[in-house]
Scaffold this active site. Sequence first.
Site, PDB file in Angstrom:
ATOM      1  N   SER A 191       0.786  -1.241   0.038  1.00  9.67           N
ATOM      2  CA  SER A 191      -0.125  -0.158  -0.139  1.00  9.67           C
ATOM      3  C   SER A 191       0.980   1.012  -0.063  1.00  9.67           C
ATOM      4  O   SER A 191       1.622   1.371   0.996  1.00  9.67           O
ATOM      5  CB  SER A 191      -0.930  -0.097   1.313  1.00  9.67           C
ATOM      6  OG  SER A 191      -1.573   1.311   1.454  1.00  9.67           O
ATOM      7  N   HIS A 207      -1.365  -1.734  -4.276  1.00 11.33           N
ATOM      8  CA  HIS A 207      -2.487  -1.113  -3.556  1.00 11.33           C
ATOM      9  C   HIS A 207      -2.712   0.285  -3.247  1.00 11.33           C
ATOM     10  O   HIS A 207      -1.732   1.048  -2.740  1.00 11.33           O
ATOM     11  CB  HIS A 207      -2.741  -1.854  -2.319  1.00 11.33           C
ATOM     12  CG  HIS A 207      -4.025  -1.586  -1.498  1.00 11.33           C
ATOM     13  ND1 HIS A 207      -4.889  -2.380  -1.679  1.00 11.33           N
ATOM     14  CD2 HIS A 207      -4.358  -0.941  -0.440  1.00 11.33           C
ATOM     15  CE1 HIS A 207      -5.694  -2.008  -0.625  1.00 11.33           C
ATOM     16  NE2 HIS A 207      -5.430  -1.197  -0.161  1.00 11.33           N
ATOM     17  N   ASP A 245      -4.991   3.421  -1.905  1.00  9.64           N
ATOM     18  CA  ASP A 245      -6.230   3.767  -0.941  1.00  9.64           C
ATOM     19  C   ASP A 245      -6.557   5.035  -1.365  1.00  9.64           C
ATOM     20  O   ASP A 245      -5.889   6.139  -0.999  1.00  9.64           O
ATOM     21  CB  ASP A 245      -5.535   4.018   0.331  1.00  9.64           C
ATOM     22  CG  ASP A 245      -5.288   2.389   1.042  1.00  9.64           C
ATOM     23  OD1 ASP A 245      -6.090   1.438   0.984  1.00  9.64           O
ATOM     24  OD2 ASP A 245      -4.144   2.249   1.013  1.00  9.64           O
ATOM     25  N   MET A 250      -9.311   8.090  -0.417  1.00  4.91           N
ATOM     26  CA  MET A 250     -10.338   8.583   0.725  1.00  4.91           C
ATOM     27  C   MET A 250     -10.660   9.964   0.498  1.00  4.91           C
ATOM     28  O   MET A 250     -10.283  10.556  -0.173  1.00  4.91           O
ATOM     29  CB  MET A 250      -9.431   8.472   2.130  1.00  4.91           C
ATOM     30  CG  MET A 250      -8.562   7.252   2.557  1.00  4.91           C
ATOM     31  SD  MET A 250      -7.632   7.512   4.007  1.00  4.91           S
ATOM     32  CE  MET A 250      -6.618   6.115   3.909  1.00  4.91           C
ATOM     33  N   HIS A 291      -8.632   0.715  -4.113  1.00  6.81           N
ATOM     34  CA  HIS A 291      -9.230   0.640  -2.577  1.00  6.81           C
ATOM     35  C   HIS A 291     -10.229   1.835  -2.411  1.00  6.81           C
ATOM     36  O   HIS A 291      -9.458   2.873  -1.993  1.00  6.81           O
ATOM     37  CB  HIS A 291      -8.431   0.187  -1.580  1.00  6.81           C
ATOM     38  CG  HIS A 291      -9.401  -0.041  -0.215  1.00  6.81           C
ATOM     39  ND1 HIS A 291      -8.734  -0.235   1.011  1.00  6.81           N
ATOM     40  CD2 HIS A 291     -10.591  -0.091  -0.009  1.00  6.81           C
ATOM     41  CE1 HIS A 291      -9.691  -0.202   1.864  1.00  6.81           C
ATOM     42  NE2 HIS A 291     -10.888  -0.009   1.329  1.00  6.81           N
ATOM     43  N   MET A 350     -12.285   4.276  -0.420  1.00  2.00           N
ATOM     44  CA  MET A 350     -13.109   4.556   0.824  1.00  2.00           C
ATOM     45  C   MET A 350     -13.801   5.758   0.689  1.00  2.00           C
ATOM     46  O   MET A 350     -13.285   6.858   1.327  1.00  2.00           O
ATOM     47  CB  MET A 350     -11.943   4.617   1.984  1.00  2.00           C
ATOM     48  CG  MET A 350     -11.295   3.108   2.509  1.00  2.00           C
ATOM     49  SD  MET A 350      -9.711   3.412   3.111  1.00  2.00           S
ATOM     50  CE  MET A 350      -8.791   3.346   1.733  1.00  2.00           C
ATOM     51  N   MET A 407     -11.355  -5.925   5.838  1.00  4.23           N
ATOM     52  CA  MET A 407     -10.630  -4.869   6.598  1.00  4.23           C
ATOM     53  C   MET A 407     -10.245  -5.218   7.911  1.00  4.23           C
ATOM     54  O   MET A 407     -11.163  -5.752   8.680  1.00  4.23           O
ATOM     55  CB  MET A 407     -11.468  -3.598   6.678  1.00  4.23           C
ATOM     56  CG  MET A 407     -11.430  -2.775   5.532  1.00  4.23           C
ATOM     57  SD  MET A 407      -9.888  -2.310   4.630  1.00  4.23           S
ATOM     58  CE  MET A 407      -8.944  -1.470   5.595  1.00  4.23           C
ATOM     59  N   GLY A 443      -9.040   3.953   7.082  1.00  3.64           N
ATOM     60  CA  GLY A 443      -8.822   5.509   7.036  1.00  3.64           C
ATOM     61  C   GLY A 443      -7.281   5.913   7.353  1.00  3.64           C
ATOM     62  O   GLY A 443      -6.783   6.985   7.144  1.00  3.64           O
ATOM     63  N   PHE A 444      -6.450   5.012   8.074  1.00  5.65           N
ATOM     64  CA  PHE A 444      -5.009   5.389   8.333  1.00  5.65           C
ATOM     65  C   PHE A 444      -4.260   4.144   8.069  1.00  5.65           C
ATOM     66  O   PHE A 444      -4.751   3.049   8.416  1.00  5.65           O
ATOM     67  CB  PHE A 444      -4.934   5.773   9.673  1.00  5.65           C
ATOM     68  CG  PHE A 444      -6.095   7.101  10.003  1.00  5.65           C
ATOM     69  CD1 PHE A 444      -5.582   8.311   9.747  1.00  5.65           C
ATOM     70  CD2 PHE A 444      -7.073   6.833  10.578  1.00  5.65           C
ATOM     71  CE1 PHE A 444      -6.321   9.279  10.052  1.00  5.65           C
ATOM     72  CE2 PHE A 444      -8.232   8.085  10.798  1.00  5.65           C
ATOM     73  CZ  PHE A 444      -7.494   9.247  10.444  1.00  5.65           C
ATOM     74  N   GLY A 445      -2.729   4.209   7.937  1.00  9.70           N
ATOM     75  CA  GLY A 445      -1.993   3.104   7.982  1.00  9.70           C
ATOM     76  C   GLY A 445      -1.465   2.937   9.499  1.00  9.70           C
ATOM     77  O   GLY A 445      -1.666   3.971  10.140  1.00  9.70           O
ATOM     78  N   GLY A 446      -0.824   1.825   9.589  1.00  7.40           N
ATOM     79  CA  GLY A 446       0.102   1.815  10.893  1.00  7.40           C
ATOM     80  C   GLY A 446      -0.840   1.561  12.026  1.00  7.40           C
ATOM     81  O   GLY A 446      -0.349   1.776  13.127  1.00  7.40           O
ATOM     82  N   ASP A 497      -6.445  -6.364   4.689  1.00  7.59           N
ATOM     83  CA  ASP A 497      -5.774  -5.036   4.518  1.00  7.59           C
ATOM     84  C   ASP A 497      -5.873  -4.325   6.004  1.00  7.59           C
ATOM     85  O   ASP A 497      -6.992  -4.312   6.553  1.00  7.59           O
ATOM     86  CB  ASP A 497      -6.699  -4.305   3.539  1.00  7.59           C
ATOM     87  CG  ASP A 497      -6.048  -3.020   3.428  1.00  7.59           C
ATOM     88  OD1 ASP A 497      -5.097  -2.419   3.968  1.00  7.59           O
ATOM     89  OD2 ASP A 497      -6.772  -2.110   2.756  1.00  7.59           O
ATOM     90  N   GLY A 498      -4.729  -4.250   6.592  1.00  5.35           N
ATOM     91  CA  GLY A 498      -4.656  -3.397   7.933  1.00  5.35           C
ATOM     92  C   GLY A 498      -3.729  -4.239   8.886  1.00  5.35           C
ATOM     93  O   GLY A 498      -4.433  -5.236   9.353  1.00  5.35           O
ATOM     94  N   GLY A 499      -2.642  -3.557   9.418  1.00  7.06           N
ATOM     95  CA  GLY A 499      -2.054  -4.308  10.543  1.00  7.06           C
ATOM     96  C   GLY A 499      -1.270  -5.505   9.803  1.00  7.06           C
ATOM     97  O   GLY A 499      -1.157  -6.432  10.790  1.00  7.06           O
TER      98      GLY A 499
HETATM   99  C1  DX5 Z   1      -6.177   1.643   5.690  1.00 10.46           C
HETATM  100  C2  DX5 Z   1      -5.909   1.362   4.225  1.00 10.46           C
HETATM  101  C3  DX5 Z   1      -4.732   0.332   4.186  1.00 10.46           C
HETATM  102  C4  DX5 Z   1      -3.427   1.011   4.925  1.00 10.46           C
HETATM  103  C5  DX5 Z   1      -2.752  -0.195   5.273  1.00 10.46           C
HETATM  104  O1  DX5 Z   1      -7.605   2.417   5.468  1.00 10.46           O
HETATM  105  O2  DX5 Z   1      -6.916   0.771   3.695  1.00 10.46           O
HETATM  106  O3  DX5 Z   1      -4.534   0.032   2.911  1.00 10.46           O
HETATM  107  O4  DX5 Z   1      -2.766   1.521   3.968  1.00 10.46           O
HETATM  108  O5  DX5 Z   1      -1.873   0.148   6.208  1.00 10.46           O
HETATM  109  P1  DX5 Z   1      -0.853  -0.679   7.212  1.00 10.46           P
HETATM  110  O6  DX5 Z   1      -0.531  -2.030   6.459  1.00 10.46           O
HETATM  111  O7  DX5 Z   1       0.057   0.282   7.559  1.00 10.46           O
HETATM  112  O8  DX5 Z   1      -2.122  -1.123   8.311  1.00 10.46           O
HETATM  113 ZN    ZN Z   2      -6.324  -0.312   1.730  1.00 10.36          ZN
END
Ligand code: DX5
Ligand code: ZN
Length: 216
Positions: free
Chosen positions: A8, A33, A35, A37, A66, A68, A137, A142-145, A175-177
């Site tokens: 991503s 990927h 994202d 938003m 993706h 959102m 999900m 909404g956020f990475g990390g 997707d996520g964590g």
């Molecule tokens: C979150 C995104 C993800 C995000 C994943 O809303 O859809 O694609 O980039 O980031 P990580 O892998 O850091 O959780």
């Molecule tokens: Zn995503």
Amino acid sequence: MKPIISPSILSADFAYLAKDIEMINRSEADWVHIDIMDGVFVPNISFGFPVLKYVAKLTSKPLDVHLMIVNPEKFIPEVKALGAHIMNVHYEACPHLHRVVQQIREAGMQPAVTINPATPIALLQDIIRDVYMVLVMSVNPGFGGQKFIEHSVEKVKELRELIERTGSKALIEVDGGVNLETGVRLIAAGADALVAGNAIFAAENPEGMIHAMKEL
Ligand code: DX5
Ligand code: ZN
């Protein structure tokens, strides 16, 4: 079968995006990927089509887009113009999901339905045969990390059962964590594809991390 890895770029260094995209091009990643938003469906804004036009030009891997956003069907032509392989829309954003899935397919892309952590797998019963992929999900979008939500592993197992029971050919992406530790458990539960942002871009050797994920 090796897992599909979809880095991503939300976690990439936007000031040097071309460098990070070149790394992905060189790597064993299968997809990229992306994202998108809107600050309405999710409490954040990422990037839009004027920026993504250039990202798409630099990328040699298929795009896993993706969305959102509310009313994602409004942007089918823009996503298609990027040359996207997959268009992921949220179940929660589409009251007429079946129609949107057909529209994505008619536009020449692979339709995927994404579900938030609080959306049950059972709600996919009547759409599962029509989609190329389900994106589960494992954080609130909404956020990475963010921290991986443990219950996602059970959801992947449940989704695998639904796919087998219905004879659907849908792929399962998460997707996520996602990192090496959560990734191995997701694959054991039946996931086909892993999205990873932070785990790849915060790694000392991002290309090596993609390789390690392919070996899970
Ligand atoms: C979150 C995104 C993800 C995000 C994943 O809303 O859809 O694609 O980039 O980031 P990580 O892998 O850091 O959780
Ligand atoms: Zn995503």
